[in-house]
Every structure is written in C-alpha cells, then in structure tokens.
Scaffold this motif. Structure first.
Motif, PDB file in Angstrom:
ATOM      1  N   ILE A   1     -15.925 -10.015  22.463  1.00 20.18           N
ATOM      2  CA  ILE A   1     -17.335  -9.617  22.341  1.00 20.18           C
ATOM      3  C   ILE A   1     -17.445  -8.095  22.395  1.00 20.18           C
ATOM      4  O   ILE A   1     -18.185  -7.475  21.622  1.00 20.18           O
ATOM      5  CB  ILE A   1     -18.193 -10.251  23.450  1.00 20.18           C
ATOM      6  N   ARG A   2     -16.725  -7.460  23.313  1.00 21.92           N
ATOM      7  CA  ARG A   2     -16.741  -5.991  23.396  1.00 21.92           C
ATOM      8  C   ARG A   2     -16.240  -5.377  22.086  1.00 21.92           C
ATOM      9  O   ARG A   2     -16.772  -4.374  21.603  1.00 21.92           O
ATOM     10  CB  ARG A   2     -15.883  -5.514  24.558  1.00 21.92           C
ATOM     11  N   SER A   3     -15.199  -5.962  21.508  1.00 22.41           N
ATOM     12  CA  SER A   3     -14.667  -5.469  20.240  1.00 22.41           C
ATOM     13  C   SER A   3     -15.714  -5.573  19.143  1.00 22.41           C
ATOM     14  O   SER A   3     -15.905  -4.651  18.339  1.00 22.41           O
ATOM     15  CB  SER A   3     -13.417  -6.272  19.849  1.00 22.41           C
ATOM     16  N   PHE A   4     -16.396  -6.712  19.092  1.00 25.67           N
ATOM     17  CA  PHE A   4     -17.448  -6.908  18.091  1.00 25.67           C
ATOM     18  C   PHE A   4     -18.543  -5.852  18.234  1.00 25.67           C
ATOM     19  O   PHE A   4     -18.974  -5.247  17.237  1.00 25.67           O
ATOM     20  CB  PHE A   4     -18.042  -8.313  18.230  1.00 25.67           C
ATOM     21  N   LEU A   5     -19.008  -5.613  19.460  1.00 24.17           N
ATOM     22  CA  LEU A   5     -20.071  -4.640  19.688  1.00 24.17           C
ATOM     23  C   LEU A   5     -19.622  -3.234  19.303  1.00 24.17           C
ATOM     24  O   LEU A   5     -20.408  -2.440  18.784  1.00 24.17           O
ATOM     25  CB  LEU A   5     -20.522  -4.680  21.146  1.00 24.17           C
TER      26      LEU A   5
ATOM     27  N   THR B   1     -23.981  -9.432   9.675  1.00 27.69           N
ATOM     28  CA  THR B   1     -24.734 -10.528   9.085  1.00 27.69           C
ATOM     29  C   THR B   1     -25.867 -10.924  10.030  1.00 27.69           C
ATOM     30  O   THR B   1     -25.974 -10.408  11.149  1.00 27.69           O
ATOM     31  CB  THR B   1     -23.821 -11.740   8.857  1.00 27.69           C
ATOM     32  N   ASP B   2     -26.691 -11.875   9.596  1.00 26.62           N
ATOM     33  CA  ASP B   2     -27.732 -12.385  10.491  1.00 26.62           C
ATOM     34  C   ASP B   2     -27.106 -12.977  11.742  1.00 26.62           C
ATOM     35  O   ASP B   2     -27.634 -12.817  12.861  1.00 26.62           O
ATOM     36  CB  ASP B   2     -28.571 -13.448   9.773  1.00 26.62           C
ATOM     37  N   LEU B   3     -25.961 -13.655  11.567  1.00 27.98           N
ATOM     38  CA  LEU B   3     -25.255 -14.206  12.721  1.00 27.98           C
ATOM     39  C   LEU B   3     -24.767 -13.089  13.635  1.00 27.98           C
ATOM     40  O   LEU B   3     -24.809 -13.210  14.870  1.00 27.98           O
ATOM     41  CB  LEU B   3     -24.073 -15.063  12.264  1.00 27.98           C
ATOM     42  N   GLY B   4     -24.303 -11.976  13.028  1.00 29.35           N
ATOM     43  CA  GLY B   4     -23.858 -10.842  13.831  1.00 29.35           C
ATOM     44  C   GLY B   4     -24.978 -10.254  14.665  1.00 29.35           C
ATOM     45  O   GLY B   4     -24.807  -9.953  15.853  1.00 29.35           O
ATOM     46  N   PHE B   5     -26.169 -10.104  14.067  1.00 24.53           N
ATOM     47  CA  PHE B   5     -27.321  -9.592  14.818  1.00 24.53           C
ATOM     48  C   PHE B   5     -27.700 -10.559  15.942  1.00 24.53           C
ATOM     49  O   PHE B   5     -28.046 -10.133  17.054  1.00 24.53           O
ATOM     50  CB  PHE B   5     -28.522  -9.383  13.894  1.00 24.53           C
ATOM     51  N   HIS B   6     -27.632 -11.858  15.647  1.00 18.01           N
ATOM     52  CA  HIS B   6     -27.992 -12.851  16.666  1.00 18.01           C
ATOM     53  C   HIS B   6     -26.999 -12.811  17.831  1.00 18.01           C
ATOM     54  O   HIS B   6     -27.399 -12.911  19.003  1.00 18.01           O
ATOM     55  CB  HIS B   6     -28.013 -14.249  16.043  1.00 18.01           C
ATOM     56  N   LEU B   7     -25.714 -12.637  17.510  1.00 25.76           N
ATOM     57  CA  LEU B   7     -24.697 -12.534  18.566  1.00 25.76           C
ATOM     58  C   LEU B   7     -24.943 -11.298  19.420  1.00 25.76           C
ATOM     59  O   LEU B   7     -24.870 -11.357  20.652  1.00 25.76           O
ATOM     60  CB  LEU B   7     -23.305 -12.474  17.944  1.00 25.76           C
ATOM     61  N   ARG B   8     -25.266 -10.166  18.764  1.00 26.01           N
ATOM     62  CA  ARG B   8     -25.543  -8.943  19.529  1.00 26.01           C
ATOM     63  C   ARG B   8     -26.737  -9.132  20.456  1.00 26.01           C
ATOM     64  O   ARG B   8     -26.689  -8.780  21.640  1.00 26.01           O
ATOM     65  CB  ARG B   8     -25.828  -7.785  18.569  1.00 26.01           C
TER      66      ARG B   8
ATOM     67  N   GLU C   1     -25.223  -8.717  24.125  1.00 24.24           N
ATOM     68  CA  GLU C   1     -25.206  -7.327  24.582  1.00 24.24           C
ATOM     69  C   GLU C   1     -25.837  -7.166  25.964  1.00 24.24           C
ATOM     70  O   GLU C   1     -25.259  -6.484  26.836  1.00 24.24           O
ATOM     71  CB  GLU C   1     -25.905  -6.425  23.568  1.00 24.24           C
ATOM     72  N   PRO C   2     -26.995  -7.785  26.249  1.00 24.11           N
ATOM     73  CA  PRO C   2     -27.545  -7.678  27.614  1.00 24.11           C
ATOM     74  C   PRO C   2     -26.621  -8.284  28.671  1.00 24.11           C
ATOM     75  O   PRO C   2     -26.536  -7.777  29.795  1.00 24.11           O
ATOM     76  CB  PRO C   2     -28.866  -8.449  27.526  1.00 24.11           C
ATOM     77  N   ILE C   3     -25.928  -9.362  28.317  1.00 23.25           N
ATOM     78  CA  ILE C   3     -25.020 -10.015  29.273  1.00 23.25           C
ATOM     79  C   ILE C   3     -23.864  -9.086  29.607  1.00 23.25           C
ATOM     80  O   ILE C   3     -23.481  -8.942  30.778  1.00 23.25           O
ATOM     81  CB  ILE C   3     -24.505 -11.342  28.697  1.00 23.25           C
ATOM     82  N   ILE C   4     -23.280  -8.438  28.584  1.00 21.69           N
ATOM     83  CA  ILE C   4     -22.161  -7.523  28.803  1.00 21.69           C
ATOM     84  C   ILE C   4     -22.588  -6.355  29.682  1.00 21.69           C
ATOM     85  O   ILE C   4     -21.885  -5.969  30.634  1.00 21.69           O
ATOM     86  CB  ILE C   4     -21.614  -7.003  27.469  1.00 21.69           C
ATOM     87  N   LYS C   5     -23.762  -5.803  29.405  1.00 18.49           N
ATOM     88  CA  LYS C   5     -24.228  -4.654  30.194  1.00 18.49           C
ATOM     89  C   LYS C   5     -24.532  -5.064  31.634  1.00 18.49           C
ATOM     90  O   LYS C   5     -24.214  -4.332  32.577  1.00 18.49           O
ATOM     91  CB  LYS C   5     -25.448  -4.035  29.529  1.00 18.49           C
ATOM     92  N   ASN C   6     -25.125  -6.251  31.813  1.00 15.95           N
ATOM     93  CA  ASN C   6     -25.390  -6.727  33.171  1.00 15.95           C
ATOM     94  C   ASN C   6     -24.095  -7.014  33.919  1.00 15.95           C
ATOM     95  O   ASN C   6     -23.998  -6.791  35.128  1.00 15.95           O
ATOM     96  CB  ASN C   6     -26.268  -7.981  33.127  1.00 15.95           C
ATOM     97  N   TYR C   7     -23.110  -7.509  33.192  1.00 15.85           N
ATOM     98  CA  TYR C   7     -21.790  -7.754  33.803  1.00 15.85           C
ATOM     99  C   TYR C   7     -21.192  -6.439  34.307  1.00 15.85           C
ATOM    100  O   TYR C   7     -20.686  -6.361  35.435  1.00 15.85           O
ATOM    101  CB  TYR C   7     -20.874  -8.401  32.778  1.00 15.85           C
TER     102      TYR C   7
ATOM    103  N   GLN D   1     -26.481   2.827  27.949  1.00 19.40           N
ATOM    104  CA  GLN D   1     -27.640   1.947  28.060  1.00 19.40           C
ATOM    105  C   GLN D   1     -28.843   2.497  27.296  1.00 19.40           C
ATOM    106  O   GLN D   1     -28.956   3.704  27.089  1.00 19.40           O
ATOM    107  CB  GLN D   1     -28.047   1.783  29.535  1.00 19.40           C
ATOM    108  N   THR D   2     -29.738   1.596  26.925  1.00 16.37           N
ATOM    109  CA  THR D   2     -31.007   2.025  26.344  1.00 16.37           C
ATOM    110  C   THR D   2     -31.856   2.676  27.437  1.00 16.37           C
ATOM    111  O   THR D   2     -31.611   2.467  28.635  1.00 16.37           O
ATOM    112  CB  THR D   2     -31.777   0.830  25.760  1.00 16.37           C
ATOM    113  N   PRO D   3     -32.869   3.452  27.055  1.00 18.51           N
ATOM    114  CA  PRO D   3     -33.754   4.028  28.067  1.00 18.51           C
ATOM    115  C   PRO D   3     -34.370   2.980  28.992  1.00 18.51           C
ATOM    116  O   PRO D   3     -34.457   3.187  30.210  1.00 18.51           O
ATOM    117  CB  PRO D   3     -34.823   4.731  27.235  1.00 18.51           C
TER     118      PRO D   3
END
Length: 291
Positions: free
Chosen positions: A5-9, A57-64, A68-74, A126-128
């Motif tokens: 997941i990190r690689s994808f992001l 792709t649309d799937l890529g955006f959906h995965l992000r 992405e919030p889960i990875i940052k919270n982790y 992180q985002t603002p």
C-alpha cells in the motif's frame, strides 16, 4: 500488505515508478512487483500506464481514499506508542506539507540535528486538516502548514515562516501555456479546479479572494483531494488552478506552471507548535524554519 500500500501511494504521488523508487530508496523492479502483487490481490488495475507516466484508475483513486487515512493514522499511532515507551523529551513529532519540506523544513531539521544529535525526529507528511487534528489531539509537537490551515485555529503558537508568490497551473495545450508569467486577470472565464475543504480548509476561499482582486469570480468545476489528482484534472478537464510557488519540482506531463505577476498575489507558510508545553528543540525548530 502495508508495504505494498505504501508503494502504491508513493507511485501515485510521484506519477512514475522510477521517481517513486528513487524517493523510497528501492530498486525499480522491486517497486513494480509490489504494485503488480497489489493489483493481483485486489483484483484490478490501479494505474493506466502510457508514455506520459502512471495515472490512477478509478480503482486506484478508491484504494487511495480508503487506505491513505489508515496508513497515516497507523504512523501516528506507532509514533505515539514509541514516544510513550522511550520518553517524549528525546523525540520531536513534526507534521508538514510534503511539497514544502525540501525548501523550508529540511534545512531547519539539519540545523536541529546538529544542535541535538540524540533527538529522534518523527516526521508525518499530512494535509493541513490532518495536522490540525493531530495538534489538537496532542500527537504532533510542530506543524508546517499553509495560511489557510493556520487561520482555522488560535489554539497554538504560530509564526509566519515565509511569504511566497503564486503560480497558475495550466494545461500544456492552453493558449497561455508558453508564457512564463501572466496576470491573474488573464484567467477570467477559465474553469478552476479547487481543493476538497475537508483536506485543505480555506484554500478555495483563498483562490476566490485572489480572483476577486483581479476582477472576477472563479468557476470551480471540481475539487481534488491531492496534488496528483489536481494535475490529472487540469490536463483532463482543460482547467486551471492556483498554487503557492514553493513547488520546485517540474510539473507532470500535460501541465505547465506560470508565475503570477500581480504584486498582491501571495501565499504564506506558517509553523505552529503547542503552547506552553513545547520543548526547547520544538521552540528552536519553529524559530529556524524559513530562516
């Protein structure tokens, strides 16, 4: 799974496997295998691959959007546990805007490490909105944030780190794309790409205020949730946007940057820290950012 997941992001943010591999410090074939393995596990393509790079792709955006919030919270949770186990006085937790780090944060961090060689730095791109939430939850000591986010709160000590110019991001086929500079009034009547308010509160208002000074009201057709998506929408929707000119990397294929010549067009970068409870390294870092 977490590494894939990190690689994808990383590839999504960089727009290229080669650039992402260099940023991650791994071999390009290894990163490609991570992406292929993730696509096989999920059951669909995450990127469209062509000579312009890697577009999600649309799937890529959906995965992000899902992960992405889960990875940052982790990362925040792990940093918090490590801080509890090792003692906070030897750690400094810093949130930052990724594209502003190389110019404003990294020199200050080098100076801090020279002054405090034993300190452990925990850094979070992180985002603002995420930075503000983490500050309020006591999970960050220092945050590097734009004027829009800084204006959302008076709960923290804040200092202006830089006052920057503004650039317009245009499709490469735009009639003004060959101009290195332009006035904002030249964009009257253009379609604008905004930013999702939950991620960057106040950014669309900032653009609206600038356009108002130029004599028109921007027509936002879509909001994006990342810089990568913004560039994709600019090229795909034949639209424009305004960005702080701290972005030093070349634009992706299909997009050009043109600096605004309007003297009143600016954007400010702020650094925030916890009031009263900041350690000496935290106070020093705040003072050194932007110097």
């Amino acid at each position: 799974m977490l590494d894939r997941i990190r690689s994808f992001l990383a590839v999504l943010e960089a727009g290229s496997v080669n650039r992402a591999a260099g940023q991650l410090g791994i071999a390009q074939p290894t990163l490609s295998r991570h992406i292929q393995s993730l696509e096989q596990e999920i059951g669909g393509p995450l990127f469209e691959r062509d000579n312009k790079g890697m577009l999600p792709t649309d799937l890529g955006f959906h995965l992000r959007d899902s992960f992405e919030p889960i990875i940052k919270n982790y990362d925040l949770a792990l940093a918090d546990v490590c801080a509890f186990a090792q003692g906070r006085q030897q750690q400094l937790r810093v949130g930052y805007l990724g594209m502003a780090a190389s110019k404003f944060l990294n020199p200050a961090l080098s100076k801090l490490k020279a002054a405090h060689p034993d300190i452990q730095l925990l850094l979070f791109d992180q985002t603002p909105a995420e930075q503000l939430q983490a500050l309020q939850a006591g999970k960050l000591d220092v945050a590097l944030i734009g004027q829009e986010g800084a204006a959302q709160t008076n709960d923290f000590y804040k200092r202006r780190a830089a006052k920057l110019g503004v650039c317009a991001a245009l499709p490469s086929e735009h009639p003004l794309a060959a101009e290195p500079e332009l006035s904002l009034a030249q964009l009257k009547g253009e379609r604008f790409i905004g930013v999702t308010p939950k991620d960057v509160p106040g950014r669309n208002h900032w653009m609206t205020e600038l356009c108002s000074q130029a004599g028109f009201k921007p027509r936002f057709i879509k909001n994006s949730e990342s810089v990568t998506e913004t560039f994709t929408l600019i090229a795909g929707e034949n639209a424009v946007t305004l960005l702080p000119d701290y972005i030093s990397s070349p634009p992706p294929p299909g997009v050009v940057f043109c600096r605004l010549t309007d003297k009143w067009a600016h954007w400010e970068l702020f650094v925030l820290r916890q009031r009263g409870r900041g350690s000496a390294p935290a106070r020093q870092l705040v003072d050194w950012i932007g110097i």
